[in-house]
Enzyme design. Structure first.
Site, PDB file in Angstrom:
ATOM      1  N   HIS A 114       0.828  -1.212   0.000  1.00 27.92           N
ATOM      2  CA  HIS A 114       0.000   0.000   0.000  1.00 27.92           C
ATOM      3  C   HIS A 114       0.862   1.262   0.000  1.00 27.92           C
ATOM      4  CE1 HIS A 114      -4.035  -1.896   0.958  1.00 27.92           C
ATOM      5  NE2 HIS A 114      -3.178  -2.898   0.957  1.00 27.92           N
ATOM      6  N   ASP A 137      -5.165   6.108   1.781  1.00 34.18           N
ATOM      7  CA  ASP A 137      -5.385   4.735   1.350  1.00 34.18           C
ATOM      8  C   ASP A 137      -6.838   4.296   1.569  1.00 34.18           C
ATOM      9  OD1 ASP A 137      -3.670   2.024   0.826  1.00 34.18           O
ATOM     10  OD2 ASP A 137      -5.420   1.632   2.078  1.00 34.18           O
ATOM     11  N   ASP A 149      -7.838  -9.422  -3.143  1.00 34.76           N
ATOM     12  CA  ASP A 149      -8.197  -9.104  -4.534  1.00 34.76           C
ATOM     13  C   ASP A 149      -7.428  -9.954  -5.547  1.00 34.76           C
ATOM     14  OD1 ASP A 149      -5.786  -8.058  -3.770  1.00 34.76           O
ATOM     15  OD2 ASP A 149      -5.889  -6.417  -5.205  1.00 34.76           O
TER      16      ASP A 149
END
Ligand code: AWU
Length: 463
Positions: free
Chosen positions: A21, A113, A385
């Site tokens: 991230h 984020d 994901d």
């Protein structure tokens, strides 16, 4: 920007802690600094070293860090992510509010984020827009938004691996998006409440930035434009250190466990596109059984390879059951295998002309880096994901080949060896498509759709 360039607006950039991230959001920060914005990056002391390359290449008049406490004494739970976010909200909110209110020229916007949904409430308290940075692609973001918002409130779905068949949208184009049902994997004891609240907060954000590009995810970016304000969805990726920025690539995301120069010299002595690079991101460790089968496959396949072996970092994984190479393996493949135990200079490796295939868990950053490198991707998604990303690569873009699936599945080494040997074949159809997509990625960031979106984002921020 040269020192004479008039500087733009002051923006707060707030990444989530983990590598997958913070790395891409710092790459984006570099792009924004190069377009004249003034940026304060909120980091914890543990992550401050990641800011060094930026701090050494931009003047302090343009880039500042704001260092706040790192989550500590967070009970080691399976829901570590939710516990960390609660810590950040509880501890950072008051400190950040105080910083904002006492700042002589406070930020005019916050880019944070997608896990930091609470910054939405914070942004409205200080009356500035909050823009989400999504380190995942638009397809994955759409799936999770659908799952958490449009899906009937599934508080405790019996089957955690449930299939989503997307609604038939009237007169929608017959895109795969509307016709596929998709498996979305959630950890057994996922903190459903946390994810739902996070997604609901995100849906009320002012805008969203995707590390993606139009040619890669047009259907899903258009879908997101219907969810958000049309002109406040920006696809600016792949955000990566520029090709000639070798320094940026060699120690990106942390210092390499082996000198980058040694890895590249080893690659220099291999034929073009003959090497398979194996890496499962910054967090995923394979079980010993998976390691055994993969090692046997690498041995049987005869391919040259670089294998980045990770030790367990996630809760619930105990060293010894994970991340251990079979005895004698390294000696057996010494002539054609390069093992990296720790952190690999991934972007520098993928960019090398000797690398032809990438065995990946399909974390979104790895997907983009593989696409930007024009390599064939062998997909082994593990969670979150990654299944969505693997589906995109294999079934929609046809630049990937299914290799494994899931954290417990142990594929059979003979079949893996066949795929590995095939993956470095010159005439592979996936390779031709991967090279075409690489050109599109390059075009997007060099004056194409991503550059245009990035310029549009900077104009909006400077308004
Ligand atoms: P990547 O996204 O590939 O994987 P994770 O680290 O697992 O991060 C989210 O990031 C994904 O969508 C999630 O599915 C989850 C998460 N790297 C490196 O340079 N050396 C190494 O040895 C290992 C990793 C870099 C790599 C990439 C990043 C990993 C957004 O996957 O180049 O940039 O670390 O991110």
């Amino acid at each position: 920007t040269s020192s004479t360039t008039c500087l733009g607006a002051h923006i707060l950039v707030y990444p989530y802690l983990s590598s997958g991230h913070i790395i891409p959001l710092l790459d984006l920060t570099n792009c924004l600094l190069n377009r004249g914005l003034i940026i304060t990056v909120l980091v914890t002391a543990n992550n401050l070293p990641l800011l060094d390359p930026l701090l050494s290449s931009h003047p302090s008049s343009q880039l500042q860090s704001l260092v706040l406490p790192h989550p500590e004494n967070v009970p080691p739970s399976k829901n570590r992510l939710a516990a960390n976010i609660r810590f950040l909200r509880q501890v950072h909110y008051p400190l950040l509010l105080n910083w904002f209110q006492s700042h002589s020229s406070p930020p005019v916007a916050i880019i944070s984020d997608f896990f930091l949904g609470w910054t939405n409430e914070f942004a409205s308290q200080v009356a500035v827009p909050r823009i989400i940075f999504s380190p995942s692609g638009a397809f994955a973001f759409s799936v999770s938004t659908y799952l958490w918002r449009e899906q009937p409130q599934n508080d405790h779905p019996e089957d955690l691996n449930f299939s989503l068949s997307f609604p038939k949208v009237p007169n929608s184009p017959t895109y795969p998006w509307w016709q596929i049902s998709h498996l979305y994997r959630m950890p057994k004891d996922a903190d459903w409440e946390f994810f739902r609240n996070c997604n609901l907060a995100n849906s009320e954000s002012w805008g969203i930035i995707f590390n993606s590009f139009a040619e890669l995810e047009r259907v899903y970016l258009d879908h997101m434009k219907r969810k958000f304000q049309d002109d406040r969805v920006w696809a600016v990726g792949p955000v990566l250190p520029s090709d000639d920025d070798f320094k940026g690539a060699a120690n990106r995301g942390g210092s390499s466990s082996v000198p980058c120069h040694d890895v590249l010299t080893w690659l220099d002595s291999r034929k073009d596109q003959s090497v398979v690079y194996v890496c499962f991101g910054s967090r995923t460790a394979l079980t010993c059984k998976q390691m055994d089968e993969l090692a046997a496959a690498l041995e049987k396949s005869g391919v040259h390879f670089i294998w980045c072996v990770r030790q367990p970092v996630d809760q619930g994984q105990t060293a010894g059951d994970y991340g251990v190479l079979p005895d004698g393996f390294e000696d057996c493949v010494a002539d054609r295998g390069f093992i990296i135990k720790g952190w690999a200079p991934q972007v520098a490796i993928l960019r090398h002309h000797a690398v032809g295939a990438f065995l990946t868990h399909c974390g979104w950053n790895s997907v983009l880096e593989g696409i930007a490198a024009g390599v064939v991707m062998l997909t082994w998604p593990m969670g979150a994901d990654q299944f969505t990303n693997a589906q995109l690569l294999v079934d929609q873009l046809h630049v990937g080949i299914r290799f494994g699936e899931g954290t417990l599945n142990v594929p059979e080494s003979a079949e893996l060896a066949r795929i590995l040997a095939q993956s470095v074949a010159e005439t592979l159809p996936e390779r031709l498509k991967a090279q075409k997509l690489q050109e599109e990625a390059l075009g997007a960031t060099k004056g194409g759709s991503s550059s245009t979106d990035l310029d549009g984002l900077v104009r909006r921020l400077n308004k």
